[in-house]
Enzyme design. Structure first.
Site, mmCIF file in Angstrom:
data_model
loop_
_atom_site.group_PDB
_atom_site.id
_atom_site.type_symbol
_atom_site.label_atom_id
_atom_site.label_comp_id
_atom_site.label_asym_id
_atom_site.label_seq_id
_atom_site.Cartn_x
_atom_site.Cartn_y
_atom_site.Cartn_z
ATOM 1 N N CYS A 31 0.822 -1.209 0.000
ATOM 2 C CA CYS A 31 0.000 0.000 0.000
ATOM 3 C C CYS A 31 0.859 1.264 0.000
ATOM 4 O O CYS A 31 0.485 2.275 -0.603
ATOM 5 C CB CYS A 31 -0.954 0.012 1.191
ATOM 6 S SG CYS A 31 -2.199 -1.297 1.133
ATOM 7 N N ASP A 90 -22.610 10.999 -11.852
ATOM 8 C CA ASP A 90 -23.978 10.667 -11.445
ATOM 9 C C ASP A 90 -24.023 9.894 -10.131
ATOM 10 O O ASP A 90 -25.081 9.451 -9.689
ATOM 11 C CB ASP A 90 -24.695 9.867 -12.535
ATOM 12 C CG ASP A 90 -23.962 8.562 -12.890
ATOM 13 O OD1 ASP A 90 -22.902 8.270 -12.287
ATOM 14 O OD2 ASP A 90 -24.454 7.844 -13.774
#
Length: 221
Positions: A47, A141
């Protein structure tokens, strides 16, 4: 546990504390595209490289009107300490926000941890949170356009994620799809929802039909 949220479902809204202060997710996204990518724990090696890679790619995401936000199942103060390690080892400062999820609420909301995972990150190891390794691409959206799930041992390919964003945005602007291994500038496929009659109006110079359902055209500008 039902697993990660599905494509074309609504991306749940939430409030959270981040390294840039408190946010309401949908409000923070505004009219932009968004990428939410998650991590099982701070100070984990793979990570660390991923967050550094995204830090270097921020200008590319900005060119595409994409806001990037990280999430890790640890408090924000640990994120801030981790960010120093990321900059030191990866050569790039993390300028995008990172969500603190110490109560696991966002991880559960997005289907990355089961409802019975508890209510605190305290005492949990990276292995306990191994499923918090997803990438969500979210459209203006507020619907989920892409979900990618990665194991802890495999670093994510963010060049591929940029390519997918290019494909998604092209499809949103034009009624086209992109073939396997497509790269920006290469030919695209006329969407199956577009009839030949409609396609004649959109592509007056015609197209190359390998099969009636497989119609290639140059990438629209």
């Amino acid at each position: 546990m039902s697993g990660p949220l599905a494509i074309n479902t609504n991306a749940p809204d939430f409030t959270a504390t981040t390294t840039h202060g408190p946010i309401r997710f949908h409000e923070w996204l505004g009219d932009s595209w968004g990428i939410l990518f998650s991590h099982p724990k701070d100070f984990t090696p793979v990570c660390t490289t991923e967050l550094g890679t995204v830090a270097r790619l921020v200008p590319e995401f900005e060119k595409r009107n994409v806001k990037v936000i990280g999430l890790s199942v640890d408090p924000v103060d640990r994120h801030e300490a981790w960010a120093k390690d990321i900059e030191e080892t990866q050569g790039a400062a993390v300028t995008y926000p990172m969500i603190g999820d110490p109560d696991l609420s966002v991880s559960k909301l997005y289907g990355m941890l089961p409802a019975d995972a508890g209510e605190t990150s305290d005492g949990r190891t990276a292995a306990d949170n191994a499923t918090v390794r997803n990438v969500y691409v979210i459209g203006p959206d507020k619907k989920i356009k892409l979900v990618l799930s990665y194991p802890m041992t495999a670093g994510r390919n963010f060049d591929e994620i940029l390519r997918i964003v290019d494909s998604l945005q092209l499809s949103a602007r034009h009624k086209v799809a992109t073939p396997a291994d497509w790269k920006p500038g290469q030919d695209v496929i006329i969407g199956t929802a577009v009839s030949d009659e409609e396609a004649k109006g959109i592509y007056p110079n015609g197209w190359h039909a390998v099969k009636p359902y497989l119609r290639y055209v140059p990438q629209p500008k």
